[in-house]
Motif scaffolding. Structure first.
Motif, PDB file in Angstrom:
ATOM      1  N   UNK A 169      10.230  47.622  82.167  1.00  0.00           N
ATOM      2  CA  UNK A 169      11.267  47.448  81.154  1.00  0.00           C
ATOM      3  C   UNK A 169      11.863  48.802  80.793  1.00  0.00           C
ATOM      4  N   UNK A 170      13.093  48.758  80.347  1.00  0.00           N
ATOM      5  CA  UNK A 170      13.802  49.940  79.870  1.00  0.00           C
ATOM      6  C   UNK A 170      14.327  49.637  78.478  1.00  0.00           C
ATOM      7  N   UNK A 171      13.821  50.335  77.481  1.00  0.00           N
ATOM      8  CA  UNK A 171      14.306  50.195  76.107  1.00  0.00           C
ATOM      9  C   UNK A 171      15.337  51.287  75.858  1.00  0.00           C
ATOM     10  N   UNK A 172      16.583  50.872  75.725  1.00  0.00           N
ATOM     11  CA  UNK A 172      17.677  51.832  75.584  1.00  0.00           C
ATOM     12  C   UNK A 172      18.678  51.274  74.580  1.00  0.00           C
ATOM     13  N   UNK A 173      18.786  51.869  73.386  1.00  0.00           N
ATOM     14  CA  UNK A 173      19.741  51.364  72.386  1.00  0.00           C
ATOM     15  C   UNK A 173      21.160  51.353  72.925  1.00  0.00           C
ATOM     16  N   UNK A 174      21.964  50.420  72.422  1.00  0.00           N
ATOM     17  CA  UNK A 174      23.331  50.285  72.927  1.00  0.00           C
ATOM     18  C   UNK A 174      24.141  51.551  72.691  1.00  0.00           C
ATOM     19  N   UNK A 175      23.920  52.203  71.552  1.00  0.00           N
ATOM     20  CA  UNK A 175      24.698  53.426  71.282  1.00  0.00           C
ATOM     21  C   UNK A 175      24.358  54.520  72.279  1.00  0.00           C
ATOM     22  N   UNK A 176      23.065  54.652  72.609  1.00  0.00           N
ATOM     23  CA  UNK A 176      22.656  55.645  73.597  1.00  0.00           C
ATOM     24  C   UNK A 176      23.217  55.285  74.965  1.00  0.00           C
ATOM     25  N   UNK A 177      23.149  53.985  75.311  1.00  0.00           N
ATOM     26  CA  UNK A 177      23.683  53.550  76.598  1.00  0.00           C
ATOM     27  C   UNK A 177      25.180  53.807  76.690  1.00  0.00           C
ATOM     28  N   UNK A 178      25.893  53.539  75.576  1.00  0.00           N
ATOM     29  CA  UNK A 178      27.342  53.781  75.580  1.00  0.00           C
ATOM     30  C   UNK A 178      27.642  55.274  75.713  1.00  0.00           C
ATOM     31  N   UNK A 179      26.872  56.118  75.012  1.00  0.00           N
ATOM     32  CA  UNK A 179      27.092  57.564  75.107  1.00  0.00           C
ATOM     33  C   UNK A 179      26.830  58.064  76.521  1.00  0.00           C
ATOM     34  N   UNK A 180      25.776  57.586  77.141  1.00  0.00           N
ATOM     35  CA  UNK A 180      25.483  57.980  78.513  1.00  0.00           C
ATOM     36  C   UNK A 180      26.592  57.536  79.459  1.00  0.00           C
ATOM     37  N   UNK A 181      27.081  56.311  79.226  1.00  0.00           N
ATOM     38  CA  UNK A 181      28.150  55.813  80.096  1.00  0.00           C
ATOM     39  C   UNK A 181      29.393  56.683  79.977  1.00  0.00           C
ATOM     40  N   UNK A 185      14.275  47.391  62.548  1.00  0.00           N
ATOM     41  CA  UNK A 185      13.090  47.025  63.316  1.00  0.00           C
ATOM     42  C   UNK A 185      13.486  46.498  64.695  1.00  0.00           C
ATOM     43  N   UNK A 186      12.636  46.769  65.649  1.00  0.00           N
ATOM     44  CA  UNK A 186      12.840  46.235  66.999  1.00  0.00           C
ATOM     45  C   UNK A 186      11.684  45.302  67.348  1.00  0.00           C
ATOM     46  N   UNK A 187      11.936  44.413  68.273  1.00  0.00           N
ATOM     47  CA  UNK A 187      10.893  43.508  68.747  1.00  0.00           C
ATOM     48  C   UNK A 187      11.215  43.093  70.171  1.00  0.00           C
ATOM     49  N   UNK A 188      10.217  42.529  70.825  1.00  0.00           N
ATOM     50  CA  UNK A 188      10.403  42.033  72.190  1.00  0.00           C
ATOM     51  C   UNK A 188       9.660  40.718  72.324  1.00  0.00           C
ATOM     52  N   UNK A 189      10.205  39.827  73.110  1.00  0.00           N
ATOM     53  CA  UNK A 189       9.554  38.548  73.399  1.00  0.00           C
ATOM     54  C   UNK A 189       9.125  38.571  74.859  1.00  0.00           C
ATOM     55  N   UNK A 190       7.825  38.472  75.079  1.00  0.00           N
ATOM     56  CA  UNK A 190       7.257  38.471  76.424  1.00  0.00           C
ATOM     57  C   UNK A 190       6.928  37.035  76.801  1.00  0.00           C
ATOM     58  N   UNK A 191       7.410  36.589  77.926  1.00  0.00           N
ATOM     59  CA  UNK A 191       7.137  35.227  78.399  1.00  0.00           C
ATOM     60  C   UNK A 191       6.493  35.291  79.778  1.00  0.00           C
ATOM     61  N   UNK A 192       5.632  34.320  80.050  1.00  0.00           N
ATOM     62  CA  UNK A 192       4.918  34.288  81.319  1.00  0.00           C
ATOM     63  C   UNK A 192       4.422  32.881  81.594  1.00  0.00           C
ATOM     64  N   UNK A 193       4.040  32.626  82.830  1.00  0.00           N
ATOM     65  CA  UNK A 193       3.523  31.331  83.239  1.00  0.00           C
ATOM     66  C   UNK A 193       2.070  31.466  83.673  1.00  0.00           C
ATOM     67  N   UNK A 194       1.226  30.589  83.155  1.00  0.00           N
ATOM     68  CA  UNK A 194      -0.154  30.465  83.627  1.00  0.00           C
ATOM     69  C   UNK A 194      -0.221  29.247  84.532  1.00  0.00           C
ATOM     70  N   UNK A 229      17.935  47.585  67.233  1.00  0.00           N
ATOM     71  CA  UNK A 229      19.117  47.934  66.424  1.00  0.00           C
ATOM     72  C   UNK A 229      20.103  48.748  67.247  1.00  0.00           C
ATOM     73  N   UNK A 230      21.375  48.715  66.838  1.00  0.00           N
ATOM     74  CA  UNK A 230      22.394  49.469  67.561  1.00  0.00           C
ATOM     75  C   UNK A 230      22.146  50.967  67.498  1.00  0.00           C
ATOM     76  N   UNK A 231      21.675  51.419  66.351  1.00  0.00           N
ATOM     77  CA  UNK A 231      21.393  52.845  66.172  1.00  0.00           C
ATOM     78  C   UNK A 231      19.885  53.021  66.034  1.00  0.00           C
ATOM     79  N   UNK A 232      19.257  53.832  66.885  1.00  0.00           N
ATOM     80  CA  UNK A 232      17.798  53.997  66.819  1.00  0.00           C
ATOM     81  C   UNK A 232      17.337  54.434  65.435  1.00  0.00           C
ATOM     82  N   UNK A 233      16.261  53.826  64.960  1.00  0.00           N
ATOM     83  CA  UNK A 233      15.678  54.202  63.680  1.00  0.00           C
ATOM     84  C   UNK A 233      16.301  53.545  62.472  1.00  0.00           C
ATOM     85  N   UNK A 234      17.341  52.719  62.672  1.00  0.00           N
ATOM     86  CA  UNK A 234      18.009  52.086  61.526  1.00  0.00           C
ATOM     87  C   UNK A 234      17.516  50.669  61.271  1.00  0.00           C
TER      88      UNK A 234
END
Length: 343
Positions: A302-314, A217-226, A210-215
């Motif tokens: 990996x780095x999990x960083x919400x867009x709002x936090x990334x924008x504030x840091x920038x 659900x988050x998820x991630x898709x992990x892909x790999x090759x066997x 989500x754009x704002x942390x805690x507002x």
């Protein structure tokens, strides 16, 4: 235009496998995969006809597959039975086919009769290429499998396939007819050195936060090759582990969407969904694949960083970056001004 379906094959005992079925899309043969229950091994069957080794006393017993072994340059003979369960005669094209793992999720599939065969599909020759099976009866056909002198040692998989060449009427929105087939698996072992090898490759992670942390659900898709780099069929197991800062455990699970059979020289791409992945974290994903004594792993940071936090840091860092840039330019001009002019 008619498109042949991938033959239906029996599921091996043990973990729930996937079975490749054909899906006609315009003029393309695709693959649709569906899970089958982990039941006792039985003859390949689609409800109308079945295909099984002739030594089986009945379609649901005896040998469910052909297990063969031969030296390079030698031939073996066996017999395949096609049983018609309907109230009318059925005519089939009988052919041998190579097996492979589907690239999408590793389902067991075999080549159509129009594709080039390089292994079992090229080496096995039924005595009859077309058969008519009377209603509620069966026909047994001998076949010969000749292993070339140049054949690679190890496991080779395929099937003896009974293809109904009648075109089934199209169903759904896609107006393309299909042809149905059923095949009995052939597991051939060519004598020689067995070289098992397995690698995990190209691990990636894509995150949805989500754009704002805690507002939300988050998820991630992990892909790999066997990748089965060896000449032996493997039954891989894969464990997923995620660690955060300072080695904190974020996730640890054994993956279930892994094929029960990974054929030699086959490479498959798999994915795993991580629900509730961190919204603010810096860590590493590691996948470990094992098969017998083999154990290989690979990972990705990996780095999990919400867009709002990334924008504030920038925004906070922008003035600092601007001042540093001005200093660098000022020093560069001073050096140039102190350099004697060249003739």
């Amino acid at each position: 235009m008619p498109v042949p379906r991938r033959p239906a094959l029996p599921a091996p005992p043990g973990r729930t496998p996937t079975l490749a079925l054909g899906l006609a899309l315009v003029a393309t043969l695709g693959t649709a995969l569906g899970p089958l229950p982990a039941t006792a091994a039985r003859a390949a069957d689609n409800g109308e006809w079945s295909v099984f080794p002739a030594a089986a006393s009945r379609p649901d017993g005896g040998r469910p597959y052909f297990h063969l072994s031969a030296d390079p340059g030698r031939s073996v003979t066996d017999r395949v039975t096609v049983a018609n369960k309907t109230a009318a005669p059925l005519t089939f094209r009988l052919y041998a086919a190579d097996a492979y793992n589907t690239a999408r999720d590793g389902g067991f599939a075999v080549r159509s009769p129009d594709e080039r065969q390089r292994g079992v599909g090229a080496w096995a020759k039924p005595a009859r290429q077309r058969i008519t099976v009377p209603a509620r009866s069966s026909v047994t056909v001998p076949y010969t499998l000749t292993v070339p002198e140049s054949a690679e040692p190890g496991d080779h998989s395929g099937a003896l396939v009974a293809l109904d060449e009648r075109v089934a009427p199209p169903s759904g929105a896609v107006a393309v007819g299909v042809r149905r087939a059923v095949g009995a698996r052939v597991h051939l072992k060519v004598t020689g050195p067995a070289v098992p090898a397995l690698t995990v490759e190209d691990v990636r992670i894509s995150q949805d936060r989500p754009l704002v942390p805690g507002t939300g659900e988050s998820s991630a898709l992990i892909s790999y090759t066997l990748h089965n780099r060896g000449n032996v069929t493997l039954g891989p197991e894969v464990a997923l582990k995620a660690e955060g800062l300072f080695g904190r455990d974020l996730l640890s699970r054994r993956l279930t969407r892994v094929p029960s059979e990974l054929l030699p020289r086959q490479r498959i791409r798999l994915t795993e969904r991580w629900a509730g992945s961190p919204q603010l974290e810096w860590g590493e994903i590691r996948l470990t694949a094992s098969a017998g004594q083999l154990r290989e792993s690979a990972g990705v940071s990996f780095l999990a960083l919400p867009w709002t936090v990334a924008a504030a840091l920038a925004l906070a860092l922008a003035p600092i970056a601007f001042r540093i840039r001005r200093r660098v330019r000022k020093r560069a001009r001073a050096r140039r001004a102190g350099t004697p002019a060249r003739a």
